[in-house]
Enzyme design. Structure first.
Site, PDB file in Angstrom:
ATOM      1  N   GLY A 294      -3.772   5.975  -2.029  1.00 50.55           N
ATOM      2  CA  GLY A 294      -3.331   5.406  -3.306  1.00 50.55           C
ATOM      3  C   GLY A 294      -4.439   5.208  -4.323  1.00 50.55           C
ATOM      4  O   GLY A 294      -4.335   5.642  -5.470  1.00 50.55           O
ATOM      5  N   LEU A 295      -5.541   4.555  -3.912  1.00 51.51           N
ATOM      6  CA  LEU A 295      -6.607   4.260  -4.871  1.00 51.51           C
ATOM      7  C   LEU A 295      -7.215   5.545  -5.410  1.00 51.51           C
ATOM      8  O   LEU A 295      -7.461   5.694  -6.602  1.00 51.51           O
ATOM      9  CB  LEU A 295      -7.684   3.402  -4.191  1.00 51.51           C
ATOM     10  CG  LEU A 295      -8.904   3.126  -5.065  1.00 51.51           C
ATOM     11  CD1 LEU A 295      -8.516   2.306  -6.289  1.00 51.51           C
ATOM     12  CD2 LEU A 295      -9.987   2.401  -4.270  1.00 51.51           C
TER      13      LEU A 295
ATOM     14  N   ASP B 102       0.819  -1.210   0.000  1.00 50.56           N
ATOM     15  CA  ASP B 102       0.000   0.000   0.000  1.00 50.56           C
ATOM     16  C   ASP B 102       0.855   1.264   0.000  1.00 50.56           C
ATOM     17  O   ASP B 102       0.398   2.333  -0.385  1.00 50.56           O
ATOM     18  CB  ASP B 102      -0.919   0.002   1.227  1.00 50.56           C
ATOM     19  CG  ASP B 102      -1.848   1.197   1.199  1.00 50.56           C
ATOM     20  OD1 ASP B 102      -2.700   1.235   0.296  1.00 50.56           O
ATOM     21  OD2 ASP B 102      -1.691   2.106   2.029  1.00 50.56           O
TER      22      ASP B 102
END
Ligand code: SF4
Length: 536
Positions: A415-416, A280
């Protein structure tokens, strides 16, 4: 004269107050004009202490200047002694009292009190708060820790003093606990912690430890060097902020204590290390970070950012002029130009130029970052009240590394979401101007407001080009340019397809590329040529 709106440090007598307030059984009599008692609020409101600082002010007024201010000061000393019965006293002058030259030290000595009375010479017009704290602590140690220690039992566990934590120190309360636990892990006891929680009698016991640990060099280096010279006590100069530095710290302590550090190191679980290594965190790699603070925290943060988080340090600076050499050495490790200044406007313009994606700084940088629409985390004093939290929040040792990891990653886009922004830049929610959604509506509102519309913190701030990262106006904002650069509308549109967190860098590189080639109007082609050029 220097026009100053924000100052990173207070006058040196505030440093002396930080030492006095940290201790017990010590009283500070300060020759100062009426009104200087404002400094009490730093301790009772920002640090939320339950009692007033142990400080008596002579509080002279304009009408006293025609009379005997020296007598007024002596009366203050006498009354403070009668009322508080401290083990020792420090006496000195604030900025204004320095000008009337009453000699607080001499006046107090003349009273012949039955306790040590230590005079402080703090040049208010040349020095600042941290220097004042260091000088006060040094004078206290020098006057009170004269006698050599009695020999210790040969079978006793190794022990050390923890030097440097003060009142109003950034996370000092929790750092002391964390470092004490770290030392216990390697079988080393803490003899005296000072000045935080120590009495003058405790300072007299300092020579009884095997060695000293300097937690905050800005405050304790001077005293530690004196103890080394006078009592042959070596000291640990590695500040355990971050995993690497904490590991180095353990090795150095073990060396001085004559113990094997291996078992302790094997037992430690560095959760922050695993978090930074987990998949992640991959998107954190190479994020551009600008670091500013006191020298100790700034140098430590740059090391953590670069070696433990995978960020790229694009700026490193400090307001601690006394540690300029250390800061310069650290800056060379990251190939950046060191910034040593106490002028926040200079810091703001360097941040603007560096186009960071994250700012690590003091409360001043938090304001600067807010204005520029940049994520920011606080790593150093000066700090607001929320950086004296109720919860356990060290910066040092094992838990300190965990706290820093969470604090620094929190303001960043996750991140996403970052990925979605790149893919769907016209989405009503995940659009190019959107702020990290985990930060709620306030952050969204902030990014949506053009920087020029954010209420200015200072008239002087307007001298800095507004919102260079987001605003198209920045194309002409580089004053040194001989060319009037402009962006063709379709090039500007293309630029806006680039996610906001790298857009500033793309804009800057393209403009540099255009300027170097004498191109006045940047087209889509120029944008792509520049991209090809810089990624070659
Ligand atoms: S004496 Fe110094 S600290 Fe006090 S008000 Fe004047 S300038 Fe400020």
């Amino acid at each position: 004269m220097q026009l100053t709106l924000w100052t990173y440090e207070g006058p040196p007598h505030v440093g002396a107050m930080r030492v006095a307030t940290a201790m017990r059984g010590l009283h500070y009599v300060l020759h100062a004009p009426q009104g200087d008692t404002y400094a009490d609020l730093l301790f009772t409101m920002i640090e939320r202490r339950r009692e007033r600082p142990p400080v008596t002010y002579s509080t002279f007024q304009a009408r006293d200047l025609g009379g005997d201010t020296a007598e007024l000061f002596q009366r203050s000393v006498r009354e403070a002694y009668e009322r508080f019965r401290p083990q020792a006293m420090i006496v000195g002058a604030s900025c204004t009292a320095e000008l009337i030259q009453d000699d607080p030290g001499g006046l107090a000595q003349a009273l012949d009190l039955p306790i040590p009375v230590i005079p402080l010479e703090l040049p208010s017009y040349q020095r600042k708060e941290n220097w004042g704290a260091a000088e006060t602590f040094y004078q206290l140690v020098r006057h009170l820790a004269k006698a050599p220690a009695a020999p210790r039992d040969s079978g006793a566990r190794p022990c050390c003093n923890l030097l440097g934590p003060t009142a109003l120190g950034f996370r000092h309360r929790d750092d002391v606990r964390e470092v004490t636990e770290l030392l216990a892990l390697i079988g080393v006891d803490v003899h005296v912690v000072a000045p935080l929680g120590a009495t003058p009698a405790d300072l007299a016991r300092l020579p009884g430890a095997d060695f000293n640990v300097v937690l905050y060099p800005e405050v304790a280096s001077l005293a530690a060097r004196w103890l080394e010279r006078t009592h042959r006590q070596p000291f640990v100069g590695v500040v355990p902020i971050g995993i690497g530095a904490s590991t180095d710290f353990i090795h150095r302590v073990a060396e001085l204590a004559g113990v094997n550090p291996a078992p302790a190191l094997e037992r430690i679980e560095w959760r922050a290390r695993w978090y930074a290594q987990s998949v992640d965190s991959t998107y954190l790699t190479g994020k551009r970070v600008f670091v500013f603070g006191d020298a100790t925290h700034a140098i430590a943060a740059a090391r953590v950012a670069s070696r433990e988080m995978g960020f790229t340090v694009v700026g490193l600076g400090s307001y601690s002029r006394e540690f300029a050499r250390e800061l310069r050495e650290a800056a060379t490790l990251y190939g950046v130009e060191p910034l040593i200044t106490d002028d926040y406007l200079e810091v703001e313009s360097r941040i603007t130029e560096a186009h960071p994606e994250l700012v690590l700084g003091t409360q001043m940088e938090r304001h600067i970052a807010k204005r520029l629409g940049l994520p920011c985390a606080v790593i150093s004093a000066p700090v607001h009240v929320q950086d004296f939290p109720a919860r356990y929040s060290p910066q040092m040792g094992i838990e300190g590394a965990n706290v820093m990891f969470d604090t620094w990653v929190h303001p960043l886009m996750m991140g996403l979401e970052e990925h979605l922004l790149t893919m769907f830049r016209d989405d009503f929610e995940f659009h190019a101007e959107a702020a990290p959604s985990h930060l709620g509506s306030a952050a969204t509102a902030l990014r949506a407001v053009p920087a020029a519309d954010v209420p200015a913190m200072a008239p002087a701030v307007k001298a800095v080009p507004a919102a260079p990262i987001e605003s198209p106006a920045v194309a002409t904002a580089v004053p040194s340019s001989p060319i009037e650069l402009g962006w063709a509308p379709e090039a500007e549109k293309e630029l806006h397809k680039i996610p906001f967190f790298v857009r500033g860098k793309a804009r800057r590189n393209t403009e540099r590329y255009a300027r170097d080639r004498g191109v006045a109007t940047i087209t889509v082609e120029t944008l792509y040529d520049a991209k090809a050029h810089f990624s070659a």
